[in-house]
Scaffold this active site. Structure first.
Site, PDB file in Angstrom:
ATOM      1  N   TYR A  68       0.821  -1.224   0.000  1.00 36.39           N
ATOM      2  CA  TYR A  68       0.000   0.000   0.000  1.00 36.39           C
ATOM      3  C   TYR A  68       0.851   1.270   0.000  1.00 36.39           C
ATOM      4  CZ  TYR A  68      -4.216  -2.676   0.172  1.00 36.39           C
ATOM      5  OH  TYR A  68      -5.226  -3.534  -0.183  1.00 36.39           O
ATOM      6  N   HIS A 120     -15.305   0.438  -1.697  1.00 36.09           N
ATOM      7  CA  HIS A 120     -14.126  -0.238  -1.138  1.00 36.09           C
ATOM      8  C   HIS A 120     -13.173   0.704  -0.411  1.00 36.09           C
ATOM      9  CE1 HIS A 120     -14.806  -3.743  -4.231  1.00 36.09           C
ATOM     10  NE2 HIS A 120     -15.636  -3.779  -3.207  1.00 36.09           N
ATOM     11  N   CYS A 128      -6.909   3.808  12.487  1.00 37.22           N
ATOM     12  CA  CYS A 128      -6.273   3.036  13.553  1.00 37.22           C
ATOM     13  C   CYS A 128      -6.975   1.689  13.690  1.00 37.22           C
ATOM     14  CB  CYS A 128      -6.360   3.820  14.862  1.00 37.22           C
ATOM     15  SG  CYS A 128      -5.654   2.919  16.256  1.00 37.22           S
ATOM     16  N   CYS A 131      -8.384   2.379  17.872  1.00 34.17           N
ATOM     17  CA  CYS A 131      -9.282   3.459  18.290  1.00 34.17           C
ATOM     18  C   CYS A 131      -9.953   4.082  17.055  1.00 34.17           C
ATOM     19  CB  CYS A 131      -8.530   4.510  19.126  1.00 34.17           C
ATOM     20  SG  CYS A 131      -7.461   5.603  18.173  1.00 34.17           S
ATOM     21  N   CYS A 147      -0.551   4.729  15.391  1.00 33.92           N
ATOM     22  CA  CYS A 147      -1.535   5.758  15.716  1.00 33.92           C
ATOM     23  C   CYS A 147      -0.941   6.806  16.664  1.00 33.92           C
ATOM     24  CB  CYS A 147      -2.734   5.082  16.381  1.00 33.92           C
ATOM     25  SG  CYS A 147      -3.992   6.225  16.955  1.00 33.92           S
ATOM     26  N   CYS A 150      -2.972   6.332  20.195  1.00 31.03           N
ATOM     27  CA  CYS A 150      -2.889   5.164  21.097  1.00 31.03           C
ATOM     28  C   CYS A 150      -1.707   4.251  20.809  1.00 31.03           C
ATOM     29  CB  CYS A 150      -4.199   4.377  21.045  1.00 31.03           C
ATOM     30  SG  CYS A 150      -4.403   3.413  19.545  1.00 31.03           S
ATOM     31  N   GLY A 187     -15.476  -0.527 -16.833  1.00 33.06           N
ATOM     32  CA  GLY A 187     -14.121  -0.853 -16.379  1.00 33.06           C
ATOM     33  C   GLY A 187     -14.027  -1.734 -15.152  1.00 33.06           C
ATOM     34  N   PRO A 214     -13.007  -2.933 -22.737  1.00 33.33           N
ATOM     35  CA  PRO A 214     -12.412  -3.564 -23.928  1.00 33.33           C
ATOM     36  C   PRO A 214     -12.624  -5.074 -23.950  1.00 33.33           C
ATOM     37  CG  PRO A 214     -10.818  -2.114 -22.833  1.00 33.33           C
ATOM     38  CD  PRO A 214     -12.017  -2.200 -21.926  1.00 33.33           C
TER      39      PRO A 214
HETATM   40  C1  BJW Z   1     -10.904  -1.058 -18.935  1.00 33.31           C
HETATM   41  C2  BJW Z   1      -9.868  -0.283 -19.368  1.00 33.31           C
HETATM   42  C3  BJW Z   1     -10.216   0.944 -19.914  1.00 33.31           C
HETATM   43  C4  BJW Z   1      -8.977  -2.022 -18.565  1.00 33.31           C
HETATM   44  N1  BJW Z   1     -11.498   1.295 -19.996  1.00 33.31           N
HETATM   45  N2  BJW Z   1     -12.167  -0.704 -19.032  1.00 33.31           N
HETATM   46  C5  BJW Z   1     -20.497 -14.102  -3.563  1.00 33.31           C
HETATM   47  C6  BJW Z   1     -19.968 -15.063  -4.380  1.00 33.31           C
HETATM   48  C7  BJW Z   1     -18.613 -15.363  -4.322  1.00 33.31           C
HETATM   49  C8  BJW Z   1     -17.762 -14.725  -3.418  1.00 33.31           C
HETATM   50  C9  BJW Z   1     -18.300 -13.775  -2.592  1.00 33.31           C
HETATM   51  C10 BJW Z   1     -19.650 -13.481  -2.674  1.00 33.31           C
HETATM   52  N3  BJW Z   1     -19.888 -12.492  -1.776  1.00 33.31           N
HETATM   53  C11 BJW Z   1     -18.754 -12.175  -1.132  1.00 33.31           C
HETATM   54  C12 BJW Z   1     -17.753 -12.951  -1.607  1.00 33.31           C
HETATM   55  C13 BJW Z   1     -16.341 -12.899  -1.151  1.00 33.31           C
HETATM   56  C14 BJW Z   1     -15.534 -11.785  -1.769  1.00 33.31           C
HETATM   57  C15 BJW Z   1     -15.531 -11.958  -3.287  1.00 33.31           C
HETATM   58  O1  BJW Z   1     -16.186 -11.279  -4.034  1.00 33.31           O
HETATM   59  N4  BJW Z   1     -14.731 -12.886  -3.785  1.00 33.31           N
HETATM   60  C16 BJW Z   1     -14.655 -13.161  -5.206  1.00 33.31           C
HETATM   61  C17 BJW Z   1     -13.335 -12.604  -5.762  1.00 33.31           C
HETATM   62  C18 BJW Z   1     -14.760 -14.628  -5.409  1.00 33.31           C
HETATM   63  N5  BJW Z   1     -16.040 -10.485  -1.391  1.00 33.31           N
HETATM   64  C19 BJW Z   1     -15.710  -9.907  -0.231  1.00 33.31           C
HETATM   65  O2  BJW Z   1     -15.020 -10.494   0.596  1.00 33.31           O
HETATM   66  C20 BJW Z   1     -16.282  -8.537   0.072  1.00 33.31           C
HETATM   67  N6  BJW Z   1     -16.835  -8.496   1.378  1.00 33.31           N
HETATM   68  C21 BJW Z   1     -17.956  -9.154   1.685  1.00 33.31           C
HETATM   69  O3  BJW Z   1     -18.572  -9.776   0.873  1.00 33.31           O
HETATM   70  O4  BJW Z   1     -18.316  -9.043   3.014  1.00 33.31           O
HETATM   71  C22 BJW Z   1     -19.235 -10.006   3.514  1.00 33.31           C
HETATM   72  C23 BJW Z   1     -18.393 -11.139   4.072  1.00 33.31           C
HETATM   73  C24 BJW Z   1     -17.916 -11.046   5.361  1.00 33.31           C
HETATM   74  C25 BJW Z   1     -17.161 -12.095   5.890  1.00 33.31           C
HETATM   75  C26 BJW Z   1     -16.858 -13.210   5.106  1.00 33.31           C
HETATM   76  C27 BJW Z   1     -17.311 -13.278   3.782  1.00 33.31           C
HETATM   77  C28 BJW Z   1     -18.082 -12.225   3.262  1.00 33.31           C
HETATM   78  C29 BJW Z   1     -15.170  -7.473   0.075  1.00 33.31           C
HETATM   79  C30 BJW Z   1     -14.550  -7.272  -1.247  1.00 33.31           C
HETATM   80  C31 BJW Z   1     -13.407  -6.259  -1.129  1.00 33.31           C
HETATM   81  C32 BJW Z   1     -12.590  -6.143  -2.412  1.00 33.31           C
HETATM   82  N7  BJW Z   1     -11.420  -5.384  -2.169  1.00 33.31           N
HETATM   83  C33 BJW Z   1     -10.512  -5.078  -3.256  1.00 33.31           C
HETATM   84  C34 BJW Z   1      -9.241  -4.428  -2.658  1.00 33.31           C
HETATM   85  C35 BJW Z   1      -9.543  -3.001  -2.219  1.00 33.31           C
HETATM   86  C36 BJW Z   1      -8.350  -2.345  -1.609  1.00 33.31           C
HETATM   87  C37 BJW Z   1      -7.243  -2.111  -2.606  1.00 33.31           C
HETATM   88  O5  BJW Z   1      -7.410  -1.339  -3.561  1.00 33.31           O
HETATM   89  O6  BJW Z   1      -6.200  -2.722  -2.429  1.00 33.31           O
HETATM   90  O7  BJW Z   1     -11.144  -4.184  -4.188  1.00 33.31           O
HETATM   91  S1  BJW Z   1     -10.117  -6.481  -4.275  1.00 33.31           S
HETATM   92  C38 BJW Z   1     -10.017  -5.564  -5.791  1.00 33.31           C
HETATM   93  O8  BJW Z   1     -11.032  -6.065  -6.691  1.00 33.31           O
HETATM   94  C39 BJW Z   1     -10.415  -4.125  -5.439  1.00 33.31           C
HETATM   95  C40 BJW Z   1     -11.330  -3.778  -6.576  1.00 33.31           C
HETATM   96  O9  BJW Z   1     -12.183  -2.713  -6.206  1.00 33.31           O
HETATM   97  C41 BJW Z   1     -12.050  -5.082  -6.831  1.00 33.31           C
HETATM   98  C42 BJW Z   1     -12.684  -5.167  -8.185  1.00 33.31           C
HETATM   99  O10 BJW Z   1     -11.754  -5.130  -9.204  1.00 33.31           O
HETATM  100  P1  BJW Z   1     -12.097  -4.367 -10.557  1.00 33.31           P
HETATM  101  O11 BJW Z   1     -12.296  -2.932 -10.292  1.00 33.31           O
HETATM  102  O12 BJW Z   1     -13.206  -5.062 -11.249  1.00 33.31           O
HETATM  103  O13 BJW Z   1     -10.718  -4.481 -11.345  1.00 33.31           O
HETATM  104  P2  BJW Z   1     -10.188  -5.679 -12.313  1.00 33.31           P
HETATM  105  O14 BJW Z   1      -8.733  -5.520 -12.447  1.00 33.31           O
HETATM  106  O15 BJW Z   1     -10.678  -6.993 -11.858  1.00 33.31           O
HETATM  107  O16 BJW Z   1     -10.892  -5.391 -13.706  1.00 33.31           O
HETATM  108  C43 BJW Z   1     -10.551  -4.256 -14.482  1.00 33.31           C
HETATM  109  C44 BJW Z   1     -11.423  -4.249 -15.722  1.00 33.31           C
HETATM  110  O17 BJW Z   1     -11.167  -3.037 -16.423  1.00 33.31           O
HETATM  111  C45 BJW Z   1     -11.145  -5.401 -16.698  1.00 33.31           C
HETATM  112  O18 BJW Z   1     -12.371  -6.007 -17.055  1.00 33.31           O
HETATM  113  C46 BJW Z   1     -10.510  -4.706 -17.910  1.00 33.31           C
HETATM  114  O19 BJW Z   1     -10.851  -5.319 -19.147  1.00 33.31           O
HETATM  115  C47 BJW Z   1     -11.095  -3.327 -17.807  1.00 33.31           C
HETATM  116  N8  BJW Z   1     -10.305  -2.261 -18.401  1.00 33.31           N
HETATM  117  N9  BJW Z   1      -8.647  -0.981 -19.112  1.00 33.31           N
HETATM  118  C48 BJW Z   1     -12.436   0.402 -19.549  1.00 33.31           C
HETATM  119  N10 BJW Z   1      -9.231   1.769 -20.364  1.00 33.31           N
HETATM  120 ZN    ZN Z   2      -5.441   4.597  17.827  1.00 30.80          ZN
END
Ligand code: BJW
Ligand code: ZN
Length: 242
Positions: A68, A120, A128, A131, A147, A150, A187, A214
């Site tokens: 990060y 997200h 923190c 806290c 932090c 704390c 995207g 794309p």
């Molecule tokens: C272009 C382009 C251009 C390129 N123009 N386009 C149901 C079913 C299965 C699993 C689950 C479910 N429900 C929950 C889950 C579990 C999990 C999950 O989804 N897992 C799957 C992967 C299987 N979800 C979670 O855990 C979520 N929480 C939750 O559900 O809480 C309840 C819970 C509690 C306790 C236990 C279990 C559940 C939280 C999800 C958090 C995701 N966090 C991240 C990291 C954020 C921090 C950081 O930035 O580091 O978020 S992961 C990462 O993926 C990030 C993104 O926001 C997210 C999505 O990615 P995104 O934006 O789609 O990017 P890419 O790279 O995948 O795609 C890019 C696209 O752009 C491509 O298609 C390209 O073609 C395109 N592109 N250039 C237009 N110029």
């Molecule tokens: Zn603190």
């Protein structure tokens, strides 16, 4: 000469009363922010579960912070692109346009967008682990920041796998999806839930869905119109057709 797909999307926009735009990492790609799952994406060289889960942070906070710390430094000079500005402009032009983003880069807001739900969290926010202390900014906080109140570890205020999304963002997003009569999906690979479920929720009501990406995604079959090109060019083209 305006391509017919731009004219079609422009007509959808003009005829809709309530519009939702969902965005993912591809929205920011043309600003120079890497995506996650493309060939040169952020997950290359990392296993997501090693850097983006609470378990990973508890096990190896140094590794997670090094991931990060670099991303925060890389984000500092990044600017919104024409696509972000077009969407912000549409919020002025259309009565009800909500942006729901999975992105943590804050670029919609910096382009002037006003109604944005950030599912997200934010890379420029740190909180923190013990806290309520939060701090804003992309300053380099060192290898393992603590932090000032704390002394506990700070962490990026982003949502990791297995963590709940912010309540207000998920409720607001769901309400916007339930009243919209047009959805643009820009995207995102539509692989991460519950963000992807919002698209399914709109599809269940028969809302017209337009995908700008794309490459196809697992939810492309729900989209009546797909623009297979980078979103900056597509959004500028649609804007010119309005
Ligand atoms: C272009 C382009 C251009 C390129 N123009 N386009 C149901 C079913 C299965 C699993 C689950 C479910 N429900 C929950 C889950 C579990 C999990 C999950 O989804 N897992 C799957 C992967 C299987 N979800 C979670 O855990 C979520 N929480 C939750 O559900 O809480 C309840 C819970 C509690 C306790 C236990 C279990 C559940 C939280 C999800 C958090 C995701 N966090 C991240 C990291 C954020 C921090 C950081 O930035 O580091 O978020 S992961 C990462 O993926 C990030 C993104 O926001 C997210 C999505 O990615 P995104 O934006 O789609 O990017 P890419 O790279 O995948 O795609 C890019 C696209 O752009 C491509 O298609 C390209 O073609 C395109 N592109 N250039 C237009 N110029
Ligand atoms: Zn603190």
């Amino acid at each position: 000469m305006i391509p017919s797909t731009y004219a079609t999307v422009a007509q959808h926009l003009r005829e809709s009363k309530s519009i939702v735009v969902t965005t993912g990492a591809g929205m920011s790609a043309e600003s120079g922010v890497p995506t996650f799952r493309d060939e040169t994406g952020l997950w290359m060289g990392y296993r997501p579960e090693e850097v983006a889960t609470p378990t990973a942070f508890a096990r190896d906070p140094n590794l997670v912070w090094s991931f990060y710390r670099k991303r925060r430094a890389d984000l500092a000079p990044i600017q919104p692109h024409v696509g972000h500005r077009v969407l912000a402009g549409w919020q002025q032009r259309f009565e009800d346009l909500t942006i729901i983003t999975q992105n943590v880069d804050g670029l919609h807001e910096r382009a002037g967008a006003t109604r944005v739900f950030e599912l997200h969290g934010r890379l420029d926010l740190t909180r923190c682990t013990a806290c309520n202390h939060q701090q804003q900014g992309l300053d380099d906080l060192g290898a393992l920041p603590t932090c000032p109140n704390c002394g506990a570890l700070l962490r990026p205020a982003v949502v990791w796998f297995e963590e709940m999304l912010p309540e207000a963002a998920i409720v607001g997003s769901s309400e916007a999806i339930d009243r919209c009569d047009l959805l643009l999906v820009i995207g995102t690979s539509n692989r991460v839930y519950p963000a992807a479920a919002l698209v399914e929720q709109a599809a269940l009501r028969g809302v017209p869905i337009i995908e700008i990406n794309p490459k196809p995604t697992p939810l492309s079959n729900l989209a009546g119109v797909a623009l297979r090109e980078p979103c900056g060019r597509a959004l500028a083209g649609i804007d010119a057709a309005l």
